[in-house]
Structure formats: structure tokens, C-alpha cells
Design a protein around this motif. Sequence first.
Motif, mmCIF file in Angstrom:
data_model
loop_
_atom_site.group_PDB
_atom_site.id
_atom_site.type_symbol
_atom_site.label_atom_id
_atom_site.label_comp_id
_atom_site.label_asym_id
_atom_site.label_seq_id
_atom_site.Cartn_x
_atom_site.Cartn_y
_atom_site.Cartn_z
ATOM 1 N N ARG A 156 0.835 -1.197 0.000
ATOM 2 C CA ARG A 156 0.000 0.000 0.000
ATOM 3 C C ARG A 156 0.871 1.248 0.000
ATOM 4 N N TRP A 157 0.489 2.218 -0.844
ATOM 5 C CA TRP A 157 1.217 3.488 -0.894
ATOM 6 C C TRP A 157 0.847 4.416 0.264
ATOM 7 N N ARG A 158 -0.362 4.312 0.754
ATOM 8 C CA ARG A 158 -0.807 5.272 1.775
ATOM 9 C C ARG A 158 0.093 5.281 3.012
ATOM 10 N N PRO A 159 0.352 4.140 3.652
ATOM 11 C CA PRO A 159 1.230 4.195 4.841
ATOM 12 C C PRO A 159 2.652 4.633 4.499
ATOM 13 N N THR A 160 3.101 4.346 3.291
ATOM 14 C CA THR A 160 4.436 4.768 2.875
ATOM 15 C C THR A 160 4.531 6.289 2.833
ATOM 16 N N ILE A 161 3.547 6.928 2.209
ATOM 17 C CA ILE A 161 3.558 8.388 2.098
ATOM 18 C C ILE A 161 3.291 9.019 3.460
ATOM 19 N N GLU A 162 2.406 8.443 4.249
ATOM 20 C CA GLU A 162 2.153 8.962 5.602
ATOM 21 C C GLU A 162 3.436 8.965 6.429
ATOM 22 N N LEU A 175 3.566 14.363 -6.381
ATOM 23 C CA LEU A 175 3.301 12.990 -6.788
ATOM 24 C C LEU A 175 2.381 12.964 -8.001
ATOM 25 N N TRP A 176 2.436 11.880 -8.729
ATOM 26 C CA TRP A 176 1.467 11.620 -9.786
ATOM 27 C C TRP A 176 1.358 10.124 -9.979
ATOM 28 N N CYS A 177 0.290 9.697 -10.612
ATOM 29 C CA CYS A 177 0.097 8.286 -10.908
ATOM 30 C C CYS A 177 0.753 7.956 -12.244
ATOM 31 N N ASN A 178 1.543 6.912 -12.257
ATOM 32 C CA ASN A 178 2.200 6.520 -13.495
ATOM 33 C C ASN A 178 1.189 6.263 -14.601
ATOM 34 N N ALA A 278 -6.642 8.394 -3.499
ATOM 35 C CA ALA A 278 -7.634 9.366 -3.027
ATOM 36 C C ALA A 278 -7.244 9.909 -1.655
ATOM 37 N N ALA A 279 -6.748 9.036 -0.775
ATOM 38 C CA ALA A 279 -6.342 9.476 0.564
ATOM 39 C C ALA A 279 -5.077 10.324 0.502
ATOM 40 N N ILE A 280 -4.130 9.936 -0.327
ATOM 41 C CA ILE A 280 -2.862 10.666 -0.446
ATOM 42 C C ILE A 280 -3.099 12.082 -0.968
ATOM 43 N N ALA A 281 -4.027 12.218 -1.909
ATOM 44 C CA ALA A 281 -4.300 13.528 -2.502
ATOM 45 C C ALA A 281 -4.748 14.540 -1.455
ATOM 46 N N GLY A 285 0.907 18.753 2.578
ATOM 47 C CA GLY A 285 2.259 18.674 2.056
ATOM 48 C C GLY A 285 2.380 17.930 0.744
ATOM 49 N N VAL A 286 1.282 17.320 0.287
ATOM 50 C CA VAL A 286 1.299 16.560 -0.959
ATOM 51 C C VAL A 286 0.646 17.359 -2.071
ATOM 52 N N GLU A 287 1.321 17.449 -3.191
ATOM 53 C CA GLU A 287 0.737 18.020 -4.399
ATOM 54 C C GLU A 287 0.601 16.889 -5.412
ATOM 55 N N LEU A 288 -0.626 16.569 -5.782
ATOM 56 C CA LEU A 288 -0.876 15.491 -6.735
ATOM 57 C C LEU A 288 -1.133 16.071 -8.107
ATOM 58 N N VAL A 289 -0.263 15.768 -9.058
ATOM 59 C CA VAL A 289 -0.452 16.214 -10.440
ATOM 60 C C VAL A 289 -1.380 15.220 -11.119
#
Length: 291
Positions: A156-162, A175-178, A278-281, A285-289
Motif C-alpha cells: 500500500r502506498w498510503r502508509p508509505t507516504i504517511e 506525486l502523480w500516478c504513473n 484518493a487518501a494521499i491527494a 504537504g502533498v501536491e498530486l499532479v
Amino acid sequence: MQVVYHLGAHCTDDDRLVRSLGRNRTAFAEEGILVPAPRRYRQVMREVRLSLRGRESTDEIQEALLDAIIEEDRAKRLILSHELFLSAPNHAVTGEGFYAMLGRRLKALANIFPSAECEFHLALRNPATLIPALVARHPEFAYEGMMGGQDPTDLRWRPTIENAIETNPGVKLVLWCNEDTPFIWTDIMRRISGVGSEFPLQGELDLLSTLVTEEGLEKLGSALGGDSRPGADERHQIIAATLEEHARPDALEMEIELPDWTTEMVETITLNYEADIAAIAAMPGVELVAP
């Protein structure tokens, strides 16, 4: 000075982004934006990071490092790119989790230039396709060994980014989605370089040239180039229509064949990934492109 680290992730870029940015090296330099050739910094950056062991660099070390990396006297914005900034490919999954070293690695990289304003740019990829891509790229690593004993559905990416945000208060994460990259390639180039929409860029079609036929690429060049350039929304629509009509065979599809992976497991991993994005966005401190 601003220092921009592009970290990958693995199997999202293959150095295409830094090559495209490098096509603008001369024009960028006139604005104080430096994109040194990767051979000038990758090895020396690794040596400095390992020698520091997480400590802050001294002024002398920073000066010597900049002398090795750039020829210019001053840099307004320095762009450095390497997926190994994030981790070795066989450490993407460990007993600690999925990219569990991200938080520590951001701190170590920021400490190389402690007086600079650091940004970290990272493409996230669905683990359901990332792990098969890693295994295919590195057949020398057995799948079981690469997984570090982790259940695929726990990637999971969420705990990693948290954790990265908690470990690095005030960090700037872009960040952005590949999966979105074909649609936002120009946006990514501009965000990393820091130039506005009016700045002429070379390399805007570099990624799409690998995904569409020659006919599709010619149509894209006509539709996206010229004096009357479309806005972001229209550009995304043009790219989507071109991919639908002129995508190269198998360019956007991937067969997933790993031990014990089922269709249901892939669907679960994908649903988890979508929920994590959706949670990361919404994280501070996170900017999602995004398109």
C-alpha cells in the motif's frame, strides 16, 4: 537554491523524463534552472549520501559536490533524477513493508543540501503492475525473495507516504500516478522544472512517441503544436482520443503472470491503490499532479 529530486519510482520512467528535460538544458540554464547530465552526479551523490550516514552535509562538502555536478557558478533550481535515490530495486518490498525506506531516504537526501529548499517528485504505480514489471526487469531476483515475505495485497502506498510526511515535517512531495503520465507529461515537465505555461518546451511528445503509431504521433504534433496551443483540459482530451484510436498494439496493456496471483488478487490490489491515491491527494504537504 532549490534542489529538486526526481525519485522514480521503479519501472515508471526509465530515465525518459530526465532525458526530455535535458533537451531543454540550454534554455533552462538561461533561467537559472540546471539539469546536469546524470553521469555527473549519480555516483558522487551516492558516495556522499553513504559517507554522511544521514547527517547534515558541511558547507565544504556541498561546495565540492556542486563543483563536481555543475559548471555554472550559481543555480537557482537544480534538478537531479535517479530511481536509485529511492532504493535499490530489490529493496522496493522488504520485511518492513512497501518502500518502507522512503521517509529515511528523503531525510538523507535533504541533508546533502541542508540549506537548500528541497522538493521530492515521485510517480506512484499500481503495485499490481509494478511488481510484475520489477520481476520482468530483474530476473536475477527471484519473485519470492523480492517480495520479502509480504502479502501482495498488503502493498500500500498510503502508509508509505504517511510515514514519509511524519518523518520529514514540512516536506514538499509532488506525486502523480504513473497510469496518468501519458496525459500529464507536459505538466510534469513544467512542474519539475518550475517553468510556466508560456515557456517553450522540447520533448513534450517523447513519452507519447513510444505509445502511439507514427500516424497518431503526427496528429498529436499538429494538434498540440503551433501558435495556438490548447489549454491543459483540451490537451488531455486530445491525447486521450489519440491513445484510443492510435495506440501501439500492447503498448498500454500488460500480462500479469506471477506465482499464486489471481484475477481477484489483482483486482483487490488495484482497488487498494485507487483508495490510497484518493487518501494521499488529501494529505498535507502533498501536491498530486492529475489530468
